[in-house]
Design a protein around this motif. Sequence first.
Motif, PDB file in Angstrom:
ATOM      1  N   GLY A   1      -5.876 -22.969  -5.044  1.00 49.55           N
ATOM      2  CA  GLY A   1      -5.451 -24.335  -5.318  1.00 49.55           C
ATOM      3  C   GLY A   1      -4.900 -24.540  -6.708  1.00 49.55           C
ATOM      4  O   GLY A   1      -4.959 -25.650  -7.254  1.00 49.55           O
ATOM      5  N   LEU A   2      -4.336 -23.488  -7.297  1.00 48.86           N
ATOM      6  CA  LEU A   2      -3.785 -23.564  -8.648  1.00 48.86           C
ATOM      7  C   LEU A   2      -2.259 -23.579  -8.605  1.00 48.86           C
ATOM      8  O   LEU A   2      -1.650 -23.056  -7.660  1.00 48.86           O
ATOM      9  CB  LEU A   2      -4.250 -22.359  -9.474  1.00 48.86           C
ATOM     10  N   PRO A   3      -1.615 -24.147  -9.619  1.00 48.73           N
ATOM     11  CA  PRO A   3      -0.151 -24.062  -9.696  1.00 48.73           C
ATOM     12  C   PRO A   3       0.281 -22.594  -9.762  1.00 48.73           C
ATOM     13  O   PRO A   3      -0.409 -21.759 -10.348  1.00 48.73           O
ATOM     14  CB  PRO A   3       0.186 -24.801 -10.994  1.00 48.73           C
ATOM     15  N   ALA A   4       1.417 -22.311  -9.186  1.00 53.37           N
ATOM     16  CA  ALA A   4       1.890 -20.925  -9.141  1.00 53.37           C
ATOM     17  C   ALA A   4       2.099 -20.339 -10.529  1.00 53.37           C
ATOM     18  O   ALA A   4       1.970 -19.128 -10.728  1.00 53.37           O
ATOM     19  CB  ALA A   4       3.190 -20.849  -8.332  1.00 53.37           C
TER      20      ALA A   4
ATOM     21  N   SER B   1      -8.309  -4.223 -21.583  1.00 56.99           N
ATOM     22  CA  SER B   1      -8.417  -4.382 -23.037  1.00 56.99           C
ATOM     23  C   SER B   1      -8.528  -5.849 -23.446  1.00 56.99           C
ATOM     24  O   SER B   1      -9.134  -6.164 -24.475  1.00 56.99           O
ATOM     25  CB  SER B   1      -7.212  -3.740 -23.734  1.00 56.99           C
ATOM     26  N   THR B   2      -7.971  -6.753 -22.646  1.00 58.84           N
ATOM     27  CA  THR B   2      -8.021  -8.181 -22.982  1.00 58.84           C
ATOM     28  C   THR B   2      -8.983  -8.950 -22.079  1.00 58.84           C
ATOM     29  O   THR B   2      -9.393 -10.061 -22.416  1.00 58.84           O
ATOM     30  CB  THR B   2      -6.629  -8.821 -22.853  1.00 58.84           C
ATOM     31  N   GLY B   3      -9.296  -8.365 -20.919  1.00 55.71           N
ATOM     32  CA  GLY B   3     -10.148  -9.062 -19.964  1.00 55.71           C
ATOM     33  C   GLY B   3      -9.432 -10.156 -19.205  1.00 55.71           C
ATOM     34  O   GLY B   3     -10.054 -10.993 -18.540  1.00 55.71           O
ATOM     35  N   ILE B   4      -8.115 -10.171 -19.291  1.00 57.81           N
ATOM     36  CA  ILE B   4      -7.310 -11.196 -18.620  1.00 57.81           C
ATOM     37  C   ILE B   4      -6.609 -10.592 -17.417  1.00 57.81           C
ATOM     38  O   ILE B   4      -6.024  -9.513 -17.502  1.00 57.81           O
ATOM     39  CB  ILE B   4      -6.280 -11.811 -19.586  1.00 57.81           C
ATOM     40  N   ALA B   5      -6.702 -11.295 -16.292  1.00 59.71           N
ATOM     41  CA  ALA B   5      -6.046 -10.861 -15.057  1.00 59.71           C
ATOM     42  C   ALA B   5      -4.827 -11.732 -14.786  1.00 59.71           C
ATOM     43  O   ALA B   5      -4.846 -12.937 -15.061  1.00 59.71           O
ATOM     44  CB  ALA B   5      -7.011 -10.940 -13.884  1.00 59.71           C
ATOM     45  N   LYS B   6      -3.766 -11.109 -14.264  1.00 60.58           N
ATOM     46  CA  LYS B   6      -2.576 -11.855 -13.852  1.00 60.58           C
ATOM     47  C   LYS B   6      -2.592 -11.962 -12.336  1.00 60.58           C
ATOM     48  O   LYS B   6      -2.549 -10.948 -11.642  1.00 60.58           O
ATOM     49  CB  LYS B   6      -1.301 -11.150 -14.330  1.00 60.58           C
ATOM     50  N   TRP B   7      -2.696 -13.181 -11.845  1.00 65.77           N
ATOM     51  CA  TRP B   7      -2.794 -13.414 -10.405  1.00 65.77           C
ATOM     52  C   TRP B   7      -1.415 -13.534  -9.788  1.00 65.77           C
ATOM     53  O   TRP B   7      -0.473 -14.044 -10.414  1.00 65.77           O
ATOM     54  CB  TRP B   7      -3.574 -14.709 -10.141  1.00 65.77           C
ATOM     55  N   SER B   8      -1.310 -13.095  -8.558  1.00 67.18           N
ATOM     56  CA  SER B   8      -0.065 -13.283  -7.823  1.00 67.18           C
ATOM     57  C   SER B   8       0.083 -14.755  -7.460  1.00 67.18           C
ATOM     58  O   SER B   8      -0.883 -15.537  -7.491  1.00 67.18           O
ATOM     59  CB  SER B   8      -0.045 -12.427  -6.556  1.00 67.18           C
ATOM     60  N   GLU B   9       1.294 -15.138  -7.125  1.00 62.43           N
ATOM     61  CA  GLU B   9       1.558 -16.542  -6.763  1.00 62.43           C
ATOM     62  C   GLU B   9       0.706 -16.977  -5.581  1.00 62.43           C
ATOM     63  O   GLU B   9       0.161 -18.094  -5.557  1.00 62.43           O
ATOM     64  CB  GLU B   9       3.042 -16.721  -6.444  1.00 62.43           C
TER      65      GLU B   9
END
Length: 230
Positions: A207-210, A192-200
């Motif tokens: 290469g992203l901050p946790a 519904s938002t098109g946003i994903a929550k990535w695991s740590e």
Amino acid sequence: SQVNHTIIHAGDEQTLFDEACRIAIEFGKFKVAWIGKIDDENKKINLTAQCGMLPEDAALFSNCHYGVNGPTDIVVTKGRYYVSNNAVDDPILLTLRPIIASRGWHSYATFPIKRGGKVIATFNLFAEEVNLFNKELIELLEEPCASISFTLDVFEKERLRIQAKEETKHREFRLKQAQGSAHFGSWELNFSTGIAKWSEEACLIYGLPANDSEHTYLDWLSFIHPEDLP
């Protein structure tokens, strides 16, 4: 009224039981008040809280067997109170007759305390007066017992909520361990938002901050090598 006031401030079952017994003596003017937890599998009742009882009497109600068709059995099997307004001559209380007679207890009542609809304890009251428990008093005493039962349900729901929360935290920790060991990430996408929550671990792989864990599909595409985009 006093029991309801106690319910607001009691944070656990034992405090609630202790205060209910104290209130029965202090405000209800009963001679003895005690609560026994039920072990219906072994037909035992164990003194959990009491007020007004002599130490030698308390031993009689600690982890003791209750008989078939006795007052405790009636409360457990039928889920309703039992009253005796002449306890000394009540054949159902025959095993307790010596102590009842010696202590001058003439009226006795026991009420169910439930959790999840099941009787888990009994609230027991002894008084010196004969024929004390009339219809009005019985109805009055059923109210705090119902309130105590309701509060036990609340305590149980809170216990299960905390347990579920701890189990979820443990599962998340184990998942984090597994992903870290395998160097394998995961994500959850809200359509519904098109946003994903990535695991740590997924964040670390890219290469992203946790704590930088929410990304759109377009964000993810920006990490793909241009030759692999099709």
